[in-house]
Design an enzyme around this catalytic site. Sequence first.
Site, short mmCIF file in Angstrom:
data_model
loop_
_atom_site.label_atom_id
_atom_site.label_comp_id
_atom_site.label_asym_id
_atom_site.label_seq_id
_atom_site.Cartn_x
_atom_site.Cartn_y
_atom_site.Cartn_z
N GLY A 196 -18.78 13.51 -20.88
CA GLY A 196 -18.03 14.61 -21.48
C GLY A 196 -18.29 14.66 -22.96
N ARG A 197 -17.27 15.05 -23.73
CA ARG A 197 -17.48 15.21 -25.17
C ARG A 197 -17.83 13.90 -25.85
NH1 ARG A 197 -12.78 17.83 -23.99
NH2 ARG A 197 -11.51 16.27 -25.07
N ILE A 198 -17.08 12.83 -25.56
CA ILE A 198 -17.35 11.55 -26.20
C ILE A 198 -18.61 10.93 -25.62
CG2 ILE A 198 -16.47 9.21 -26.56
CD1 ILE A 198 -13.67 10.38 -26.64
N GLU A 207 0.01 -2.36 -23.63
CA GLU A 207 -0.16 -2.30 -25.07
C GLU A 207 1.18 -2.08 -25.75
OE1 GLU A 207 -3.09 0.62 -26.14
OE2 GLU A 207 -4.64 -0.23 -24.84
N HIS A 241 -7.06 -1.27 -29.77
CA HIS A 241 -6.98 0.17 -29.51
C HIS A 241 -7.13 0.97 -30.81
CE1 HIS A 241 -5.41 3.29 -26.41
NE2 HIS A 241 -6.44 3.74 -27.10
N ARG A 246 -9.79 3.71 -21.13
CA ARG A 246 -8.52 3.19 -20.64
C ARG A 246 -8.79 1.96 -19.79
NH1 ARG A 246 -7.21 6.01 -24.02
NH2 ARG A 246 -5.61 7.66 -24.10
#
Length: 337
Positions: free
Chosen positions: A158-160, A270, A290, A241
Site C-alpha cells: 500500500g502507501r507505506i 503497549e 512504537h 502491528r
Amino acid sequence: MTTTGLHVTILDDYVDTLRTLDCFRLLDGHDVTIWNDHEPDLDRLAERLADTEALVLIRERTPIRAELLGRLPRLRLISQRSAFPHIDVDACTRLGIVVCSDLHAGSPSYATAELTWALVLNGQRDLPRQEASLRAGRWQTHVGHTLRGQTLGIFGYGRIGRAVAGYGQAFGMSILVWGGPGSLERAAVDGLAVAERKAAFFEAADVVTLHLRLVDATRGIVAADDLARMKPSALLVNTSRAGLIEPGALVDALRRGRPGRAAVDVYEHEPLTDPDDPLLRLDNLVCTPHLGYVTREEWELQFSTVFAQIGDYARGEPSNVVNPDVLPHARSHPSNW
C-alpha cells in the site's frame, strides 16, 4: 455561528509533545487537559474522563470500548487520525457520540516508512549490539550483511509498502511483493515482481517488511510455518502491528534461528515496560518503542487534522465523521448545532 469552547482531554501524550506543536493553537478557546501517562485501569480512566466533552486519541494507545463509553455521559466527540479498531464505533453511535477520523488516503506515513528502513539497516548491521560493545570498551562484535543484491520482501503493498520498496530499490535490492489481490495488482502495475505463493515469498526474501492493517482477516496472518521458511540469514521487520504475527511465533522462531534476526516497533501490549518480556531478552532482535509515526513533522501533519476536527465540530460542521448515522441523535452541544 458562535463557537463554544469544549472540555478537551488528550490521552497518552507520553513525552508531553502536543502542547509544543504549532498546530496546538487550533485548540485556543477550549479547556484542554493532557495526560502524559498511560492509564489501563477502567475505573481510573473513567474518572479522568468524567468531564470530557471532546476526547483526543493518539492513534491506538488507549482502547475505547462500550464499558468505558457508558460511563462518560458528557462525551460528545472523539477526534483522531487513521484507522480506529480500538474504538467501539457502534457503541458511540448508540450513545450519540460523534467519531471523527481522517484516514489520510492521499498521504502515507513517511515517518513510518523511514523508521522501517532504519530498522532494516540496524537489523542487517546489528548496530545496537555493535554500539553496546564499543561503549563497554570492546571493538567489533561480528560481521553484518550488505543490502545490495538482496531480495526485499514487501508484505502489503500500500502507501507505506510502496515507499519502503522505493528505498529498497535505491539500495540496489530486488523487490518481491506478497499480500492481498489489491497489493499484488498495484505491485504488478509498478513493474515489481510478485510471489506466486505465500510460502515462496518467505523462502526467497532476505528481508521481509510487514505493511498491513490489523483487522480480523489479517490477525495472525504471519504464522509460525511462514517464519520457519525464512533463511537463517534473513531479517523480519514489523512496524505495522504485532497482531499480524501469530502469538508467540516470533519469539520461538528467533530462538530457532529462522529468521536469524528481527526488528520490531510494535507489541501485543503497549506500552511495553517489562524488561523481562521474552522479546526484550533476545540478542537477535532490535526493538524500538512504537516510534513509527512519532516525529515532530508527522505529528504536526496528523494533529493539525485532529484539532481541526474539534474546531469543525464546535462550529456545528463536523468533518471526517466515520459514524454519520449518529448525527440525527448526537448528544447536544453547547452551541446547539
